[in-house]
Motif scaffolding. Structure first.
Motif, PDB file in Angstrom:
ATOM      1  N   TRP B  50       0.831  -1.198   0.000  1.00 23.12           N
ATOM      2  CA  TRP B  50       0.000   0.000   0.000  1.00 23.12           C
ATOM      3  C   TRP B  50       0.862   1.243   0.000  1.00 23.12           C
ATOM      4  O   TRP B  50       0.609   2.207  -0.684  1.00 23.12           O
ATOM      5  CB  TRP B  50      -0.889   0.022   1.245  1.00 23.12           C
ATOM      6  N   LYS B  51       1.901   1.153   0.805  1.00 21.36           N
ATOM      7  CA  LYS B  51       2.772   2.309   0.920  1.00 21.36           C
ATOM      8  C   LYS B  51       3.362   2.688  -0.441  1.00 21.36           C
ATOM      9  O   LYS B  51       3.503   3.854  -0.772  1.00 21.36           O
ATOM     10  CB  LYS B  51       3.904   2.004   1.909  1.00 21.36           C
ATOM     11  N   ASN B  52       3.669   1.644  -1.201  1.00 28.64           N
ATOM     12  CA  ASN B  52       4.229   1.914  -2.513  1.00 28.64           C
ATOM     13  C   ASN B  52       3.216   2.576  -3.432  1.00 28.64           C
ATOM     14  O   ASN B  52       3.567   3.219  -4.399  1.00 28.64           O
ATOM     15  CB  ASN B  52       4.741   0.626  -3.154  1.00 28.64           C
ATOM     16  N   GLY B  53       1.941   2.356  -3.086  1.00 28.62           N
ATOM     17  CA  GLY B  53       0.898   2.968  -3.893  1.00 28.62           C
ATOM     18  C   GLY B  53       0.556   4.386  -3.439  1.00 28.62           C
ATOM     19  O   GLY B  53      -0.298   5.038  -4.021  1.00 28.62           O
ATOM     20  N   VAL B  54       1.230   4.846  -2.394  1.00 29.45           N
ATOM     21  CA  VAL B  54       0.896   6.166  -1.870  1.00 29.45           C
ATOM     22  C   VAL B  54       1.327   7.261  -2.849  1.00 29.45           C
ATOM     23  O   VAL B  54       2.405   7.225  -3.402  1.00 29.45           O
ATOM     24  CB  VAL B  54       1.588   6.383  -0.508  1.00 29.45           C
ATOM     25  N   ARG B  55       0.414   8.213  -3.066  1.00 27.33           N
ATOM     26  CA  ARG B  55       0.697   9.270  -4.039  1.00 27.33           C
ATOM     27  C   ARG B  55       0.453  10.624  -3.421  1.00 27.33           C
ATOM     28  O   ARG B  55      -0.353  10.765  -2.504  1.00 27.33           O
ATOM     29  CB  ARG B  55      -0.228   9.103  -5.240  1.00 27.33           C
ATOM     30  N   ILE B  56       1.137  11.583  -3.961  1.00 31.97           N
ATOM     31  CA  ILE B  56       0.862  12.964  -3.559  1.00 31.97           C
ATOM     32  C   ILE B  56       0.194  13.664  -4.743  1.00 31.97           C
ATOM     33  O   ILE B  56       0.686  13.570  -5.866  1.00 31.97           O
ATOM     34  CB  ILE B  56       2.161  13.706  -3.190  1.00 31.97           C
ATOM     35  N   MET B  57      -0.924  14.315  -4.471  1.00 32.25           N
ATOM     36  CA  MET B  57      -1.589  15.094  -5.517  1.00 32.25           C
ATOM     37  C   MET B  57      -1.205  16.558  -5.325  1.00 32.25           C
ATOM     38  O   MET B  57      -1.287  17.087  -4.212  1.00 32.25           O
ATOM     39  CB  MET B  57      -3.115  14.953  -5.414  1.00 32.25           C
ATOM     40  N   ILE B  58      -0.765  17.177  -6.446  1.00 30.38           N
ATOM     41  CA  ILE B  58      -0.369  18.582  -6.379  1.00 30.38           C
ATOM     42  C   ILE B  58      -1.306  19.375  -7.295  1.00 30.38           C
ATOM     43  O   ILE B  58      -1.288  19.205  -8.523  1.00 30.38           O
ATOM     44  CB  ILE B  58       1.083  18.749  -6.836  1.00 30.38           C
ATOM     45  N   ALA B  78      13.499  17.880  -9.597  1.00 32.04           N
ATOM     46  CA  ALA B  78      14.748  18.121  -8.888  1.00 32.04           C
ATOM     47  C   ALA B  78      14.692  17.688  -7.426  1.00 32.04           C
ATOM     48  O   ALA B  78      15.715  17.560  -6.766  1.00 32.04           O
ATOM     49  CB  ALA B  78      15.104  19.604  -8.972  1.00 32.04           C
ATOM     50  N   ILE B  79      13.484  17.487  -6.958  1.00 30.78           N
ATOM     51  CA  ILE B  79      13.362  17.091  -5.546  1.00 30.78           C
ATOM     52  C   ILE B  79      13.667  15.602  -5.408  1.00 30.78           C
ATOM     53  O   ILE B  79      13.064  14.769  -6.083  1.00 30.78           O
ATOM     54  CB  ILE B  79      11.935  17.378  -5.015  1.00 30.78           C
ATOM     55  N   SER B  80      14.624  15.307  -4.555  1.00 29.18           N
ATOM     56  CA  SER B  80      14.961  13.883  -4.402  1.00 29.18           C
ATOM     57  C   SER B  80      13.887  13.188  -3.582  1.00 29.18           C
ATOM     58  O   SER B  80      13.300  13.770  -2.678  1.00 29.18           O
ATOM     59  CB  SER B  80      16.322  13.720  -3.721  1.00 29.18           C
ATOM     60  N   MET B 134       7.190  12.283   3.960  1.00 32.48           N
ATOM     61  CA  MET B 134       6.106  12.760   3.118  1.00 32.48           C
ATOM     62  C   MET B 134       5.680  14.162   3.503  1.00 32.48           C
ATOM     63  O   MET B 134       5.449  15.011   2.645  1.00 32.48           O
ATOM     64  CB  MET B 134       4.912  11.825   3.240  1.00 32.48           C
ATOM     65  N   GLU B 135       5.595  14.374   4.804  1.00 31.59           N
ATOM     66  CA  GLU B 135       5.173  15.691   5.257  1.00 31.59           C
ATOM     67  C   GLU B 135       6.207  16.741   4.845  1.00 31.59           C
ATOM     68  O   GLU B 135       5.868  17.832   4.384  1.00 31.59           O
ATOM     69  CB  GLU B 135       5.011  15.682   6.778  1.00 31.59           C
ATOM     70  N   PHE B 136       7.468  16.384   4.964  1.00 29.16           N
ATOM     71  CA  PHE B 136       8.551  17.277   4.589  1.00 29.16           C
ATOM     72  C   PHE B 136       8.472  17.634   3.099  1.00 29.16           C
ATOM     73  O   PHE B 136       8.546  18.804   2.710  1.00 29.16           O
ATOM     74  CB  PHE B 136       9.874  16.598   4.937  1.00 29.16           C
ATOM     75  N   LEU B 137       8.293  16.600   2.315  1.00 29.96           N
ATOM     76  CA  LEU B 137       8.209  16.811   0.868  1.00 29.96           C
ATOM     77  C   LEU B 137       7.003  17.682   0.525  1.00 29.96           C
ATOM     78  O   LEU B 137       7.089  18.609  -0.286  1.00 29.96           O
ATOM     79  CB  LEU B 137       8.110  15.473   0.139  1.00 29.96           C
ATOM     80  N   ALA B 138       5.869  17.386   1.162  1.00 36.99           N
ATOM     81  CA  ALA B 138       4.642  18.127   0.886  1.00 36.99           C
ATOM     82  C   ALA B 138       4.840  19.606   1.162  1.00 36.99           C
ATOM     83  O   ALA B 138       4.404  20.469   0.389  1.00 36.99           O
ATOM     84  CB  ALA B 138       3.502  17.571   1.728  1.00 36.99           C
ATOM     85  N   GLN B 139       5.539  19.902   2.249  1.00 35.84           N
ATOM     86  CA  GLN B 139       5.768  21.305   2.577  1.00 35.84           C
ATOM     87  C   GLN B 139       6.657  21.988   1.544  1.00 35.84           C
ATOM     88  O   GLN B 139       6.430  23.133   1.178  1.00 35.84           O
ATOM     89  CB  GLN B 139       6.390  21.410   3.972  1.00 35.84           C
ATOM     90  N   GLY B 143       5.523  25.106  -1.230  1.00 37.96           N
ATOM     91  CA  GLY B 143       6.231  26.381  -1.377  1.00 37.96           C
ATOM     92  C   GLY B 143       6.531  26.758  -2.824  1.00 37.96           C
ATOM     93  O   GLY B 143       6.912  27.891  -3.109  1.00 37.96           O
ATOM     94  N   LEU B 144       6.367  25.836  -3.737  1.00 34.35           N
ATOM     95  CA  LEU B 144       6.660  26.127  -5.139  1.00 34.35           C
ATOM     96  C   LEU B 144       5.619  27.091  -5.695  1.00 34.35           C
ATOM     97  O   LEU B 144       4.452  27.067  -5.270  1.00 34.35           O
ATOM     98  CB  LEU B 144       6.645  24.832  -5.967  1.00 34.35           C
ATOM     99  N   SER B 145       6.039  27.899  -6.683  1.00 36.27           N
ATOM    100  CA  SER B 145       5.077  28.827  -7.275  1.00 36.27           C
ATOM    101  C   SER B 145       4.054  28.045  -8.096  1.00 36.27           C
ATOM    102  O   SER B 145       4.327  26.929  -8.544  1.00 36.27           O
ATOM    103  CB  SER B 145       5.804  29.846  -8.169  1.00 36.27           C
ATOM    104  N   SER B 146       2.925  28.599  -8.293  1.00 38.65           N
ATOM    105  CA  SER B 146       1.760  28.077  -9.011  1.00 38.65           C
ATOM    106  C   SER B 146       1.160  26.794  -8.415  1.00 38.65           C
ATOM    107  O   SER B 146       0.258  26.203  -8.994  1.00 38.65           O
ATOM    108  CB  SER B 146       2.003  27.898 -10.521  1.00 38.65           C
ATOM    109  N   VAL B 147       1.664  26.377  -7.244  1.00 37.75           N
ATOM    110  CA  VAL B 147       1.019  25.248  -6.564  1.00 37.75           C
ATOM    111  C   VAL B 147      -0.002  25.821  -5.600  1.00 37.75           C
ATOM    112  O   VAL B 147       0.322  26.685  -4.786  1.00 37.75           O
ATOM    113  CB  VAL B 147       2.055  24.411  -5.786  1.00 37.75           C
ATOM    114  N   SER B 148      -1.258  25.359  -5.726  1.00 40.91           N
ATOM    115  CA  SER B 148      -2.255  25.915  -4.821  1.00 40.91           C
ATOM    116  C   SER B 148      -2.487  24.999  -3.624  1.00 40.91           C
ATOM    117  O   SER B 148      -2.747  25.443  -2.528  1.00 40.91           O
ATOM    118  CB  SER B 148      -3.585  26.131  -5.561  1.00 40.91           C
TER     119      SER B 148
END
Ligand code: ATP
Ligand code: MG
Lengths: 226, 292
Positions: B50-58, B78-80, B134-139, B143-148
């Motif tokens: 399941w974890k491998n199926g976890v996705r982030i929606m931007i 560019a984000i590792s 995940m939380e770190f990445l999400a934050q 912060g990127l421009s045009s991300v709402s």
């Protein structure tokens, strides 16, 4: 006999079972390589005296030295060392019922860490001496009293003991088997062992040149009666 | 040595009843604890998949131009820790929604224009799908421009993680309790064996056996019993798993749920635990018994 040739020394030993006095004021020296009879009627305290020597029972008062070991000071860990000085023939044989004749005798040698091949040879030859070599795989319960006693004798001498303690060793035996047992004792006696035989059998003690001491009601009789 | 093993086996048979109590006790505890463990191992497998199926929606700002979008994409690349980036246009999203809400089609028909934003769907590499990363990445992404907006299954993920850890802890506690209980029961049964043998032990001491000499066969016996108990327990568990497994696999698709047994190392470890249980039980009862 001089003091330093004694292998067993008892000094003013008392033994009570609860309030019952079993031995009173016993002082006794047994010389190295002595052949000694302890005689006396039933209930006199012969077995008790032997039990004190191998620490099956603690003394109530007094001191016992065995080959330089003070029995009231000996640590738990060294008790087996003391017991290995003895080859004991118990009045009730004390063969282990779940082991065969062979295994009962072999056990003594196993406790001394002897190699199995050696054990096998030695046990078989000993059982041949007491004429029990045809019953190697029999269990004690299937043996007669005399047969058990002969196995017990073989076990007692298996460890090549310094001191043989025999409590009525011929109590269940006919004259011929008794003679065989005593011949065995004499053999070990000749090779340097000390032998102590407790018995109420007058025929054993009457025609011997060895020292005979008498116990009566827990006390040593100074003059042996014949 | 061989001689002593043979003796031990013979002695075990001599006290058949009491010794089978020991073996059965160890068998049952091994069975129960490793059933728990097996469940855990497989649950972890499932969780991992399941974890491998976890996705982030931007979700992107409504007025994002194509150039800005591409810019955002390259920044994401560019984000590792980010493995895969897929663009989900608002049209695609709407189609998906329509598909899912067939029953409430009337709602959709009244839509004049597409209210959904464009989005990127990002999947993470295996080593960065813990809740913290995940939380770190999400934050960072937020912060990127045009991300709402950034959305990920943070809550269920964390909750599930917590439940999972709780489960793990409970497993250790239960396992530990079973271990102690088994040692205790084993100690008591061995004490009864010793009691039945007290005359024999007494005689052995009278003829000059040391405590160690007397103890050794019992150690051997109890380890043997632990070995047998552990083996039977594991074997039974394996059998049960095979039977249940073949039932399940008919109903569930195989790829979704392949039940896995312990690795050989774990099996050895479990049997080792069985042996240790026997040995400890033996140690305790002997210690008490030989003091007299
Ligand atoms: N464990 C015991 N508890 C209480 N009394 C005992 C115990 N063992 C022996 N006695 C008593 O101590 C006394 C001496 O017993 P012991 O066995 O030493 O006699 P014995 O001389 O060996 O007799 P026998 O020739 O019948 O073997 C007896 O009165 C006996 O009842
Ligand atoms: Mg007696």
């Amino acid at each position: 006999m001089t003091e330093n040739s004694s292998i067993i020394r008892m000094f003013r030993v008392n033994k009570r079972y609860g309030s019952k006095k079993a031995l009173e004021d016993i002082s006794l020296d047994i010389a190295k390589n002595e052949f000694l009879f302890i005689s006396g009627p039933s209930g006199a305290g012969k077995s008790t005296l032997l039990k004190l020597l191998y620490l099956a029972e603690p003394v109530s008062e007094g001191q016992i030295l065995v080959d330089g070991l003070n029995l009231s000071r000996i640590s738990r860990r060294r008790v087996p060392l003391l017991r290995r000085k003895f080859g004991i023939i118990f009045q009730d044989y004390k063969l282990i019922p779940t082991r065969t004749v062979f295994q009962n005798v072999a056990l003594v040698l196993e406790t001394r860490g002897i190699k199995r091949s050696l054990i096998e040879k030695r046990v078989k030859s000993l059982l041949r001496v007491v004429d029990m070599d045809d019953r190697l795989t029999a269990y004690p319960a299937s043996l007669s009293g005399g047969e058990q006693q002969r196995v017990a004798v073989a076990r007692a001498v298996a460890g090549d003991p310094q001191i043989i303690l025999a409590d009525e060793p011929t109590g269940s035996l006919d004259e011929d088997s008794a003679a065989i047992i005593f011949k065995l004792f004499h053999r070990f006696h000749l090779s340097g062992a000390t032998v102590v035989v407790a018995t109420h059998d007058k025929t054993l003690t009457s025609n011997t040149s060895s020292r005979v001491i008498q116990i009566r009601k827990g006390r040593l009789d100074e003059q042996p009666d014949c | 040595m061989f001689y002593y093993v043979r003796r031990a086996i013979k002695d075990i048979f001599e006290n058949r009843f009491l010794n089978s109590v020991t073996v059965i006790t160890i068998t049952l505890s091994v069975l129960i604890v490793s059933a728990f463990g097996l469940f855990f191992v497989n649950a972890r497998d499932l969780f991992d998949s399941w974890k491998n199926g976890v996705r982030i929606m931007i979700y992107l700002e409504p007025e994002t131009s194509e150039i800005q979008r591409l810019d955002t994409r390259s920044r994401l690349q560019a984000i590792s820790g980010i493995q895969n980036i897929r663009f989900v246009s608002k049209e695609e999203a709407l189609d998906l929604m329509r598909e899912r809400m067939k029953r409430q089609q009337s709602l959709m028909e009244n839509l004049r224009e597409n209210p959904l934003p464009d989005a990127f769907e990002v999947s993470l590499s295996r080593d960065s799908n813990s809740p913290e990363v995940m939380e770190f990445l999400a934050q960072r992404i937020e912060g990127l421009s045009s991300v709402s907006d950034v959305e990920y299954g943070q809550q269920w993920f964390e909750r599930f993680s917590n439940i999972f850890n709780l489960f793990k802890l409970a497993g250790y506690v239960v396992g530990g309790m079973f271990f102690i209980a088994t040692v205790f029961i084993t100690a008591n049964t061995i004490r009864m064996v010793l009691y039945a043998r007290r005359e024999e032990i007494h005689i052995m001491r009278l003829i000059g056996a040391t405590d160690n000499f007397i103890r050794f066969p019992y150690y051997l016996e109890s380890m043997l019993q632990g070995f047998v108990g552990g083996g039977i327990g594991l074997g039974a568990l394996y059998a049960v798993m095979m039977i249940l497994g073949s039932r399940f696999e008919q109903t569930l698709s195989a790829e979704m749920l392949t039940i896995r047994f312990f690795s050989p190392t774990t099996c050895f470890f479990i049997i080792g635990c069985g042996m240790l249980t026997g040995l400890l039980g033996c140690l305790f009862s002997l210690k008490q018994f030989l003091k007299e």
